[in-house]
Design an enzyme around this catalytic site. Structure first.
Site, PDB file in Angstrom:
ATOM      1  N   THR A 187       3.122  -2.022   3.996  1.00 20.15           N
ATOM      2  CA  THR A 187       3.164  -3.269   3.240  1.00 20.15           C
ATOM      3  C   THR A 187       2.831  -4.413   4.192  1.00 20.15           C
ATOM      4  O   THR A 187       3.345  -4.457   5.312  1.00 20.15           O
ATOM      5  CB  THR A 187       4.549  -3.503   2.618  1.00 20.15           C
TER       6      THR A 187
ATOM      7  N   GLY B 279      -7.319  -0.424  -9.467  1.00 16.91           N
ATOM      8  CA  GLY B 279      -6.102  -0.763  -8.749  1.00 16.91           C
ATOM      9  C   GLY B 279      -6.047  -2.216  -8.327  1.00 16.91           C
ATOM     10  O   GLY B 279      -7.078  -2.865  -8.090  1.00 16.91           O
ATOM     11  N   ALA B 280      -4.823  -2.731  -8.213  1.00 16.48           N
ATOM     12  CA  ALA B 280      -4.631  -4.131  -7.837  1.00 16.48           C
ATOM     13  C   ALA B 280      -5.202  -4.425  -6.462  1.00 16.48           C
ATOM     14  O   ALA B 280      -5.715  -5.521  -6.209  1.00 16.48           O
ATOM     15  CB  ALA B 280      -3.142  -4.476  -7.873  1.00 16.48           C
ATOM     16  N   ASP B 281      -5.120  -3.457  -5.536  1.00 14.57           N
ATOM     17  CA  ASP B 281      -5.658  -3.675  -4.199  1.00 14.57           C
ATOM     18  C   ASP B 281      -7.165  -3.866  -4.225  1.00 14.57           C
ATOM     19  O   ASP B 281      -7.724  -4.715  -3.509  1.00 14.57           O
ATOM     20  CB  ASP B 281      -5.278  -2.517  -3.276  1.00 14.57           C
TER      21      ASP B 281
ATOM     22  N   GLY C 124       0.821  -1.198   0.000  1.00 16.08           N
ATOM     23  CA  GLY C 124       0.000   0.000   0.000  1.00 16.08           C
ATOM     24  C   GLY C 124       0.857   1.250   0.000  1.00 16.08           C
ATOM     25  O   GLY C 124       2.088   1.189   0.083  1.00 16.08           O
TER      26      GLY C 124
END
Length: 256
Positions: A15, A110-112, A11
């Site tokens: 992390t 976003g990947a998150d 993030g």
């Protein structure tokens, strides 16, 4: 020796790294501050030291693959190089998944948020609303088709608090501890109330508005993210602090 997957959720502020077995068993989890200036060698050493402290073993001798979610573009190449001893899967909208992206530009997601969607759908049935309270607070709506249809992004709690401090010279720094009442009778309590309980009201109210505008008669509400440790949401929210890691694990299952 059992196979292990190294899951990395990078993030903007922190992390989170988890070591999982392919059957879903969590072996260890570590957390550290995200440093965009970190080199590949430093990143590799940091993970080795943290997992060594937790497990007494070298994570790079245990991990058989790594699965990465990052919202810090500058770190993607760094982490890829740090993980060069194991195959790396980097999360993006082109990978196989359990849900649809009903968006004009799905590649922008976003990947998150992709991982949060995957993790949530492994826990509950759609429709649902996911709130991730971090550096930014994101809201994601998934309809009954298991399709992500949109959401909202607002500045995160800590981001808003730091901006207020920077722009309001007479407001002094206070410890962000949630007061029992929204009515503060000192400047310190009023700041704590406004920042923390005000943010709770923002999340609750924004959730209501999103559900209303999306036309959801009912939905499961899930909350995750580091800032959820500072606030208190109503019982209608299901708290899932490890949601992103669960989503990383699910992507690993689907993209073996």
């Amino acid at each position: 020796m059992a196979e292990h997957w190294l899951l990395l959720d990078i993030g903007n502020t922190h992390t989170v790294a988890g070591l999982f077995q392919p059957d879903g068993q969590r072996v260890a989890e570590v957390r550290f501050r995200t440093d965009p200036q970190c080199t590949a060698d430093e990143y590799r050493m940091q993970l080795r030291q943290l997992f060594s402290d937790a497990l007494g073993q070298n994570v790079w001798e245990m991990a058989d693959r790594a699965i990465l979610s990052t919202v810090v573009p500058a770190l993607e190449a760094t982490v890829t190089k740090a993980c060069d001893a194991v195959p790396l899967l980097s999360i993006n909208a082109r990978l196989k998944r359990d849900f649809e992206l009903d968006l004009p530009h799905p590649e922008q997601l976003g990947a998150d948020r992709l991982c949060n969607l995957a993790g949530a759908l492994g826990l509950v049935k759609a429709p649902l609303l996911i709130v991730d309270a971090g550096t930014a607070t994101t809201f994601c709506l998934v309809d009954a088709r298991q399709a992500y249809i949109g959401g909202a992004i607002v500045p995160g709690l800590d981001t808003s608090w730091r901006a207020l401090q920077a722009r309001a010279a007479k407001l002094f720094s206070v410890e962000l501890v949630r007061p029992s009442s929204a009515v503060g009778n000192t400047t310190e309590l009023q700041i704590q109330s406004g920042v923390l309980q005000g943010y709770e009201a923002l999340i609750e109210g924004m959730a209501d508005r999103l559900l209303r505008d999306a036309g959801f008669a009912e939905a499961t509400l899930i909350a995750t993210g580091g800032c959820t440790r500072l606030i208190r949401l109503s019982d209608r929210f299901r708290m899932e602090p490890d949601l992103t890691l669960l989503g990383l694990f699910r992507y690993g299952q689907l993209n073996g």
